[in-house]
Design a protein around this motif. Structure first.
Motif, PDB file in Angstrom:
ATOM      1  N   VAL A  67     -12.398   8.717 -41.433  1.00  0.00           N
ATOM      2  CA  VAL A  67     -12.596   9.758 -40.428  1.00  0.00           C
ATOM      3  C   VAL A  67     -12.047  11.107 -40.882  1.00  0.00           C
ATOM      4  O   VAL A  67     -12.728  12.139 -40.808  1.00  0.00           O
ATOM      5  CB  VAL A  67     -11.954   9.346 -39.089  1.00  0.00           C
ATOM      6  N   VAL A  68     -10.810  11.119 -41.378  1.00  0.00           N
ATOM      7  CA  VAL A  68     -10.136  12.371 -41.735  1.00  0.00           C
ATOM      8  C   VAL A  68     -10.148  12.613 -43.239  1.00  0.00           C
ATOM      9  O   VAL A  68     -10.096  13.754 -43.692  1.00  0.00           O
ATOM     10  CB  VAL A  68      -8.691  12.373 -41.178  1.00  0.00           C
ATOM     11  N   GLY A  69     -10.222  11.539 -44.028  1.00  0.00           N
ATOM     12  CA  GLY A  69     -10.274  11.688 -45.477  1.00  0.00           C
ATOM     13  C   GLY A  69      -9.120  11.060 -46.225  1.00  0.00           C
ATOM     14  O   GLY A  69      -9.010  11.214 -47.437  1.00  0.00           O
ATOM     15  N   ASP A  70      -8.259  10.309 -45.523  1.00  0.00           N
ATOM     16  CA  ASP A  70      -7.111   9.700 -46.200  1.00  0.00           C
ATOM     17  C   ASP A  70      -6.882   8.263 -45.748  1.00  0.00           C
ATOM     18  O   ASP A  70      -5.755   7.761 -45.759  1.00  0.00           O
ATOM     19  CB  ASP A  70      -5.843  10.527 -45.953  1.00  0.00           C
ATOM     20  N   LEU A 191      -5.925   4.792 -63.708  1.00  0.00           N
ATOM     21  CA  LEU A 191      -5.919   6.131 -63.130  1.00  0.00           C
ATOM     22  C   LEU A 191      -6.300   6.050 -61.655  1.00  0.00           C
ATOM     23  O   LEU A 191      -7.474   5.831 -61.324  1.00  0.00           O
ATOM     24  CB  LEU A 191      -6.901   7.042 -63.865  1.00  0.00           C
ATOM     25  N   PRO A 192      -5.342   6.220 -60.757  1.00  0.00           N
ATOM     26  CA  PRO A 192      -5.676   6.178 -59.327  1.00  0.00           C
ATOM     27  C   PRO A 192      -6.383   7.444 -58.870  1.00  0.00           C
ATOM     28  O   PRO A 192      -6.119   8.541 -59.382  1.00  0.00           O
ATOM     29  CB  PRO A 192      -4.307   6.038 -58.653  1.00  0.00           C
ATOM     30  N   GLU A 193      -7.301   7.300 -57.936  1.00  0.00           N
ATOM     31  CA  GLU A 193      -8.002   8.407 -57.286  1.00  0.00           C
ATOM     32  C   GLU A 193      -7.683   8.325 -55.802  1.00  0.00           C
ATOM     33  O   GLU A 193      -8.384   7.666 -55.041  1.00  0.00           O
ATOM     34  CB  GLU A 193      -9.503   8.308 -57.538  1.00  0.00           C
ATOM     35  N   ILE A 194      -6.612   8.984 -55.408  1.00  0.00           N
ATOM     36  CA  ILE A 194      -6.025   8.784 -54.081  1.00  0.00           C
ATOM     37  C   ILE A 194      -6.511   9.805 -53.060  1.00  0.00           C
ATOM     38  O   ILE A 194      -6.546   9.544 -51.870  1.00  0.00           O
ATOM     39  CB  ILE A 194      -4.484   8.806 -54.183  1.00  0.00           C
ATOM     40  N   GLY A 195      -6.902  10.984 -53.497  1.00  0.00           N
ATOM     41  CA  GLY A 195      -7.331  12.003 -52.538  1.00  0.00           C
ATOM     42  C   GLY A 195      -6.155  12.835 -52.056  1.00  0.00           C
ATOM     43  O   GLY A 195      -5.151  12.964 -52.777  1.00  0.00           O
ATOM     44  N   PRO A 196      -6.249  13.446 -50.863  1.00  0.00           N
ATOM     45  CA  PRO A 196      -7.259  13.175 -49.824  1.00  0.00           C
ATOM     46  C   PRO A 196      -8.641  13.692 -50.189  1.00  0.00           C
ATOM     47  O   PRO A 196      -8.790  14.577 -51.025  1.00  0.00           O
ATOM     48  CB  PRO A 196      -6.695  13.924 -48.610  1.00  0.00           C
ATOM     49  N   PHE A 197      -9.656  13.110 -49.505  1.00  0.00           N
ATOM     50  CA  PHE A 197     -11.049  13.407 -49.758  1.00  0.00           C
ATOM     51  C   PHE A 197     -11.656  14.106 -48.543  1.00  0.00           C
ATOM     52  O   PHE A 197     -11.039  14.178 -47.478  1.00  0.00           O
ATOM     53  CB  PHE A 197     -11.797  12.106 -50.078  1.00  0.00           C
ATOM     54  N   PRO A 198     -12.876  14.598 -48.650  1.00  0.00           N
ATOM     55  CA  PRO A 198     -13.523  15.211 -47.489  1.00  0.00           C
ATOM     56  C   PRO A 198     -13.641  14.214 -46.337  1.00  0.00           C
ATOM     57  O   PRO A 198     -13.867  13.019 -46.571  1.00  0.00           O
ATOM     58  CB  PRO A 198     -14.904  15.605 -48.021  1.00  0.00           C
ATOM     59  N   VAL A 230      -1.560   8.020 -44.410  1.00  0.00           N
ATOM     60  CA  VAL A 230      -2.817   7.317 -44.175  1.00  0.00           C
ATOM     61  C   VAL A 230      -3.373   7.811 -42.846  1.00  0.00           C
ATOM     62  O   VAL A 230      -2.609   8.168 -41.946  1.00  0.00           O
ATOM     63  CB  VAL A 230      -2.608   5.781 -44.183  1.00  0.00           C
ATOM     64  N   THR A 231      -4.702   7.876 -42.742  1.00  0.00           N
ATOM     65  CA  THR A 231      -5.349   8.426 -41.556  1.00  0.00           C
ATOM     66  C   THR A 231      -6.332   7.409 -40.974  1.00  0.00           C
ATOM     67  O   THR A 231      -6.618   6.387 -41.598  1.00  0.00           O
ATOM     68  CB  THR A 231      -6.068   9.745 -41.903  1.00  0.00           C
ATOM     69  N   PRO A 232      -6.871   7.656 -39.785  1.00  0.00           N
ATOM     70  CA  PRO A 232      -7.679   6.630 -39.091  1.00  0.00           C
ATOM     71  C   PRO A 232      -8.940   6.213 -39.840  1.00  0.00           C
ATOM     72  O   PRO A 232      -9.548   6.984 -40.596  1.00  0.00           O
ATOM     73  CB  PRO A 232      -8.021   7.301 -37.756  1.00  0.00           C
ATOM     74  N   LEU A 233      -9.329   4.983 -39.566  1.00  0.00           N
ATOM     75  CA  LEU A 233     -10.521   4.354 -40.123  1.00  0.00           C
ATOM     76  C   LEU A 233     -11.386   3.878 -38.956  1.00  0.00           C
ATOM     77  O   LEU A 233     -10.859   3.271 -38.016  1.00  0.00           O
ATOM     78  CB  LEU A 233     -10.110   3.156 -40.993  1.00  0.00           C
ATOM     79  N   ARG A 234     -12.676   4.147 -38.999  1.00  0.00           N
ATOM     80  CA  ARG A 234     -13.554   3.673 -37.928  1.00  0.00           C
ATOM     81  C   ARG A 234     -14.463   2.577 -38.452  1.00  0.00           C
ATOM     82  O   ARG A 234     -15.071   2.707 -39.526  1.00  0.00           O
ATOM     83  CB  ARG A 234     -14.389   4.808 -37.345  1.00  0.00           C
ATOM     84  N   ALA A 235     -14.565   1.486 -37.691  1.00  0.00           N
ATOM     85  CA  ALA A 235     -15.449   0.371 -38.022  1.00  0.00           C
ATOM     86  C   ALA A 235     -16.489   0.229 -36.921  1.00  0.00           C
ATOM     87  O   ALA A 235     -16.146   0.196 -35.736  1.00  0.00           O
ATOM     88  CB  ALA A 235     -14.649  -0.923 -38.161  1.00  0.00           C
ATOM     89  N   THR A 236     -17.751   0.157 -37.327  1.00  0.00           N
ATOM     90  CA  THR A 236     -18.849  -0.055 -36.391  1.00  0.00           C
ATOM     91  C   THR A 236     -19.758  -1.126 -36.974  1.00  0.00           C
ATOM     92  O   THR A 236     -20.104  -1.064 -38.158  1.00  0.00           O
ATOM     93  CB  THR A 236     -19.665   1.229 -36.183  1.00  0.00           C
ATOM     94  N   ALA A 237     -20.145  -2.100 -36.156  1.00  0.00           N
ATOM     95  CA  ALA A 237     -21.047  -3.156 -36.622  1.00  0.00           C
ATOM     96  C   ALA A 237     -22.197  -3.311 -35.635  1.00  0.00           C
ATOM     97  O   ALA A 237     -22.014  -3.177 -34.421  1.00  0.00           O
ATOM     98  CB  ALA A 237     -20.296  -4.477 -36.781  1.00  0.00           C
ATOM     99  N   TRP A 238     -23.391  -3.580 -36.171  1.00  0.00           N
ATOM    100  CA  TRP A 238     -24.545  -3.813 -35.309  1.00  0.00           C
ATOM    101  C   TRP A 238     -25.409  -4.916 -35.903  1.00  0.00           C
ATOM    102  O   TRP A 238     -25.374  -5.206 -37.091  1.00  0.00           O
ATOM    103  CB  TRP A 238     -25.354  -2.522 -35.126  1.00  0.00           C
ATOM    104  N   ARG A 239     -26.184  -5.557 -35.030  1.00  0.00           N
ATOM    105  CA  ARG A 239     -26.988  -6.699 -35.438  1.00  0.00           C
ATOM    106  C   ARG A 239     -28.117  -6.275 -36.376  1.00  0.00           C
ATOM    107  O   ARG A 239     -28.645  -5.172 -36.278  1.00  0.00           O
ATOM    108  CB  ARG A 239     -27.589  -7.401 -34.217  1.00  0.00           C
TER     109      ARG A 239
END
Length: 269
Positions: A67-70, A191-198, A230-239
């Protein structure tokens, strides 16, 4: 007459007054996601240092959004009917002759079956090498790594997630970390790629089996920042439906096709 939560009637009234209250990090019940292209079965925002676990049906699409990039979405998956079959990260890499996951790649079980297909990926920074943080690694990084302290670790969050499905410590296997990357140089340097990202980077996976999915959202084990970040993560699932016979990912390679056939044989019995 004023009541307080120390009084059972006051506690009841206080609890009932919370009806309809929403916070950012909680499941939506019943599941509803207006932008999902199918019937939603899971919609949840996972807090920083939080975890989630769900059973999803074969064919379900699972979308993860940083959501935020981290966010760092550490993931375990199990065959829902026989949880002794689970994600095998080593086989996932070696069978596909590739150390890096992205769109068109498969997640394989220790029985040689396809568990999930990566349908979309606009992040490109994922890690199939380092596994989950643990109490010791977090203690070294932040001075504390206990599950109920200020700096909980992904492995212990996994423990809480698998327990909801009758599983325990022995079932916490090597994981994949989404949205935090690791590259291996020719001389073997990590080599870690940690961000933060967009913000808003997105991953969409398709379940090719009935699955138990467990997610932990804790800092990556190679994150060198002094603060627990660390920042929020959104999970969405659909059939949806599993891969069709002419699905381009299914037929892309002989190894992948064999893994799909192994999965399809399980459901043909």
């Amino acid at each position: 007459m004023t009541t307080t939560t120390a009084d059972p009637y006051g506690a009841r009234d206080h609890a009932r007054a919370m009806t309809g209250t929403r916070v950012e990090a909680m499941p939506t019940l019943p599941a509803a996601a207006g932008d999902a292209p199918g019937e939603a079965v899971w919609e949840e925002t996972i807090a920083p240092a939080g975890y989630a676990s769900r059973r999803i049906a074969r064919g379900t699409r699972l979308r993860l959004i940083d959501v935020v990039g981290d966010a760092c979405a550490s993931m375990l998956i199990f065959n829902a009917e026989t949880p002794t079959e689970r994600l095998n990260v080593a086989d996932t890499l070696k069978v596909q002759w590739n150390g890096y996951l992205g769109a068109g790649r498969l997640l394989l079980s220790d029985m040689g079956r396809v568990m999930m297909t990566i349908l979309e990926d606009d992040a490109g920074t994922h890690d199939a090498f380092c596994g989950a943080s643990n109490e010791a690694s977090n203690a070294r990084a932040y001075g504390d790594g206990k599950n109920y302290g200020a700096h909980p670790n992904a492995r212990d969050r996994f423990m809480l997630g698998v327990a909801r499905h009758g599983l325990g410590r022995k079932d916490v296997h090597p994981c994949i970390n989404w949205f935090k990357g690791v590259r291996i140089t020719e001389d073997g340097t990590t080599l870690p790629e940690i961000g933060p990202f967009p913000p808003g980077q997105t991953l969409v996976l398709r379940a090719e089996m009935d699955l138990i999915v467990v997610l932990a959202n804790c800092p990556h084990v190679l994150d060198t920042r002094a603060d627990f970040t660390v920042t929020p993560l959104r999970a969405t699932a659909w059939r949806g439906e599993p891969a069709a016979e002419d699905d381009p990912v299914r037929t892309a390679t002989p190894e992948g096709l064999r893994a799909f056939l192994n999965t399809e044989d399980l459901y043909a019995r």
